[in-house]
Design an enzyme around this catalytic site. Structure first.
Site, PDB file in Angstrom:
ATOM      1  N   GLN A  29       0.888  -1.159   0.000  1.00  0.00           N
ATOM      2  CA  GLN A  29       0.000   0.000   0.000  1.00  0.00           C
ATOM      3  C   GLN A  29       0.917   1.196   0.000  1.00  0.00           C
ATOM      4  OE1 GLN A  29      -3.254   0.437   0.046  1.00  0.00           O
ATOM      5  NE2 GLN A  29      -4.164  -1.488   0.692  1.00  0.00           N
ATOM      6  N   SER A  30       0.523   2.270  -0.650  1.00  0.00           N
ATOM      7  CA  SER A  30       1.490   3.357  -0.800  1.00  0.00           C
ATOM      8  C   SER A  30       1.810   4.087   0.484  1.00  0.00           C
ATOM      9  CB  SER A  30       0.989   4.385  -1.788  1.00  0.00           C
ATOM     10  OG  SER A  30       0.940   3.825  -3.015  1.00  0.00           O
ATOM     11  N   THR A  31       0.816   4.761   1.035  1.00  0.00           N
ATOM     12  CA  THR A  31       1.106   5.650   2.151  1.00  0.00           C
ATOM     13  C   THR A  31       0.455   5.107   3.405  1.00  0.00           C
ATOM     14  OG1 THR A  31      -0.876   6.901   1.706  1.00  0.00           O
ATOM     15  CG2 THR A  31       1.116   7.664   0.650  1.00  0.00           C
ATOM     16  N   LYS A  71       4.884   2.310   2.446  1.00  0.00           N
ATOM     17  CA  LYS A  71       6.016   2.943   1.769  1.00  0.00           C
ATOM     18  C   LYS A  71       5.526   3.515   0.454  1.00  0.00           C
ATOM     19  CE  LYS A  71       9.456   1.912   4.480  1.00  0.00           C
ATOM     20  NZ  LYS A  71       9.703   0.511   4.721  1.00  0.00           N
TER      21      LYS A  71
END
Ligand SMILES: [Zn+2]
Length: 713
Positions: A29-31, A71
């Site tokens: 997952q990005s953020t 990340k």
């Protein structure tokens, strides 16, 4: 709906060698925000482990890589999970990689294609919710490549749309992230003057003072002298908008003077990001130092209430630029005069010390001025360059002396010998590991292929042995790289030859200060200085380029004999010589010969100095002065040394004041005779105040008044 795991296409792609190896579920997952918001998506990603089991992998061979949760970033740098995935594939331990959506495994085409390439080479399958793909097959490979491109394009469009939206808002002058001191941004987005009157007054004062003084430092000194603090409103956190008062600093003043908002202008994009200087994981890295108002992406005049007119803002910018270029020019002309410029560090606060050259003809000194130039505080410490440089130069020439050099070269040879022992040790370890791998390979090949279980164990053993060899080789490589290059016989000869020439070169009149500094920089890593105000010797730590260090104490100029560490010894010696019936001139020569040094910058004692010292010790010089003509003190006059005693000052200080014209003084019997100082009630008070007023910049007006003698009655 047919279960893809049991669809004929999927099972056709699955081969025994896939099932022998691991299945990896890559969760991403990005953020952190997305991680919190999309719990469901994360749960679905973990559920992929079930899908691997459904495809036929035993549970023990399914592993989940979720190091990259939270990340962000478009590349693999700063994403250890993805790097681990690639490593696992390259080590041939993976049969299947699972992700929620294939194309989201990697965020950039570069990373995606690297993964595809590796998977194709190591015959790894890829799977998502829609199906199983074999990158060695043309149709699947094409399809996977296209998905990656689509995903990147989608990301690009999305980002572009977001950026465009932001830019449109900025073009209208409505995108305000934060406002500087003196302004307030309301929740509606409107920007107004700060409602606090004192805040506005400080901002106006800074502009007025800059008009008057013309330099940032001048404004800073003014604020400090008048104890004016800078308002700061917290930009975030629980105390957001809360007003605080902090000591002024050069940087805040400079920012206020350079910000066009104070002239009512709006700007956006004044610090564009340079992708070459960006570092992964540092969102604010790579930003420029700030463009001129007109070069900003968006620049609109008359958008906000203004403290100063636009003309005044422009005049300020020109003045700041002129100051800067003058400063740079001054630096360039003097460049090269000091031997250790840029190498000296402050032992008290850890900052780099700078060279102060002073007036022409004045000796340079090293000063730690960061606190003064940033916050207007007193100098941290300073030391005159002369004795320090002399000692360092001596050390530099000493290490280059042939004898010293021979010792270094012998030491280097010993190091080399120890290193060859280590290298031998490494070679033996590598040899052993390779032998183990060979044996495992032989055992594997010798085994009957029908005995599947044994084959699998032997294969794993062979694999592990190969990995061990690989690891050792990599370690050895790292070890070899960390060792400095070996010196050959030719190198040694050259070093010896060159070193012989250095002393002559150093002293040659054609060698410039810059050349000497170049030599010093090659040899010296840094010089750490610690000046103790109570000691007339400064501690110096000389750190050589090779890592060795040596310590020393150099003499420094101090204000008086009392600051000198050997004053007790000096005074005893003085009294002894005087007791032996010596004249001041003889005593002076004797003191010089015994290694005593006067304070300040004098190199040797003179008869006059000895006479003054004897006077101070209450001893009468042996040689009587010339007979004095009649005369005496007038009303309100003191003998200078008596007045000094009365005030508790040293006579040297009082003589200094006299020379600077801070006293009414006369020589009672003409040239060369003792001094008398006029100091009646009020004048005596003035001298006392002058004595007690701290020598600080903030007191300079008061000091200037106190230094003017009162009119003599
Ligand atoms: Zn310092």
């Amino acid at each position: 709906m047919t279960d893809p795991a049991h669809s004929p296409v999927a099972s056709a792609k699955l081969r025994p060698w896939h099932l022998d190896r691991n299945a990896i579920v890559y969760v991403r997952q990005s953020t952190p925000q997305q991680v919190a918001d999309h719990q469901e998506s994360t749960a679905r990603q973990y559920a992929l482990a079930d899908r691997a089991a459904a495809l036929g992998w035993p549970r023990s061979q399914v592993c989940v890589i979720d190091d990259d949760l939270g990340k962000s970033g478009r590349s693999i740098e700063g994403r250890p999970g993805f790097q681990r995935l690639l490593a696992e594939v390259a080590l041939d331990r993976v049969g299947l990689v699972l992700g929620l959506e294939m194309s989201r495994l990697a965020r950039s085409c570069k990373d995606w294609h690297q993964l595809l390439e590796l998977c194709a080479r190591f015959r790894v399958l890829l799977a998502d919710a829609d199906g199983v793909y074999d990158p060695t097959e043309y149709a699947d490979r094409l399809m996977l490549g296209l998905t990656g491109m689509m995903s990147e394009a989608e990301l690009h469009v999305l980002k572009g749309r977001m950026h465009q939206g932001k830019l449109n808002k900025a073009r209208r002058g409505e995108l305000v992230v934060a406002v500087p001191v003196g302004y307030i941004k309301h929740p509606s987005g409107e920007v107004t003057f700060d409602p606090d009157e004192q805040v506005r007054a400080v901002v106006r004062l800074i502009f007025d003072q800059f008009d008057e003084r013309g330099t940032v430092h001048g404004v800073l000194r003014y604020l400090i002298a008048h104890d004016i603090r800078m308002p700061v409103r917290a930009q975030s956190g629980p105390a957001r908008g809360h007003l605080e008062w902090r000591p002024p600093s050069r940087e805040t003043i400079r920012q206020i003077l350079r910000h066009p908002i104070y002239a009512g202008a709006y700007r956006y994009g004044h610090r564009p990001t340079d992708a070459r200087r960006q570092r992964p994981g540092h969102p604010k890295s790579g930003r420029g130092s700030g463009l001129a108002a007109e070069d900003c992406q968006v620049f609109l005049k008359d958008r906000f209430p203004a403290y100063i007119s636009w003309e005044r803002f422009e005049a300020n910018q020109q003045r700041l630029a002129a100051n800067r270029s003058r400063h740079e020019a001054a630096g360039a002309i003097r460049d090269g005069a000091a031997l250790l410029a840029g190498l000296v560090w402050c032992g008290r606060c850890g900052r780099r010390m700078y060279v102060r050259y002073g007036r022409p003809g004045q000796r340079p000194s090293y000063v730690c001025s960061a606190q003064r130039s940033d916050y207007g505080l007193p100098l941290c410490q300073s030391l005159s360059a002369e004795s320090l440089e002399a000692w360092v130069a001596e050390q530099v020439l000493a290490v280059l002396r042939p004898a010293a050099l021979e010792t270094s070269l012998t030491a280097a040879a010993e190091v080399e010998q120890r290193r060859s022992q280590l290298t031998r040790h490494w070679e033996q370890r590598l040899e052993r590991a390779r032998f183990e791998a060979d044996r495992a390979a032989r055992q594997y090949h010798a085994c009957e292929p029908e005995n599947r279980l044994v084959v699998r164990t032997l294969e794993r053993r062979w694999d592990e042995a190969l990995q061990e060899v690989q690891r050792l080789e990599a370690d050895y490589d790292r070890f070899a790289r960390s060792q400095p290059r070996l010196l050959g016989e030719a190198d040694r000869a050259q070093i010896r030859r060159l070193a012989e020439e250095v002393p002559a070169l150093w002293h040659s009149p054609t060698t410039t200060a810059a050349d000497r500094r170049q030599i010093a920089r090659l040899l010296i890593e840094r010089v750490v200085l610690t000046v103790d105000p109570a000691d007339d010797r400064a501690a110096v730590r000389l750190e050589w380029a090779g890592g060795a260090a040596q310590e020393h104490r150099v003499r420094r100029a101090v204000r008086g004999y009392d600051d000198q560490s050997d004053w007790p010894r000096l005074s005893a010696r003085l009294a002894a010589l005087h007791g032996a019936g010596q004249t001041p001139a003889v005593i002076a020569a004797a003191l010089d010969g015994e290694g005593f040094r006067p304070p300040k910058r004098a190199d040797r004692f003179t008869a006059a100095m000895v006479r003054r010292l004897l006077d101070r010790l209450g001893l009468r010089p042996r040689v009587p002065r010339r007979t004095s003509p009649p005369g005496g003190l007038n009303a309100g006059e003191w003998w200078l040394h008596e007045l000094a005693g009365h005030l508790g000052l040293s006579p040297h200080t009082l003589h200094g004041w006299r020379r600077k014209g801070w006293l009414h003084a006369r020589q009672v019997y003409g040239r060369g005779s003792p001094w008398a100082v006029w100091a009646d009630g009020a004048e005596l008070d003035r001298l006392r105040q002058l004595q007690n007023c701290p020598r600080l910049w903030s007191n300079r007006d008061q000091l200037a008044t106190l230094r003017r003698p009162l009119p003599r009655k």
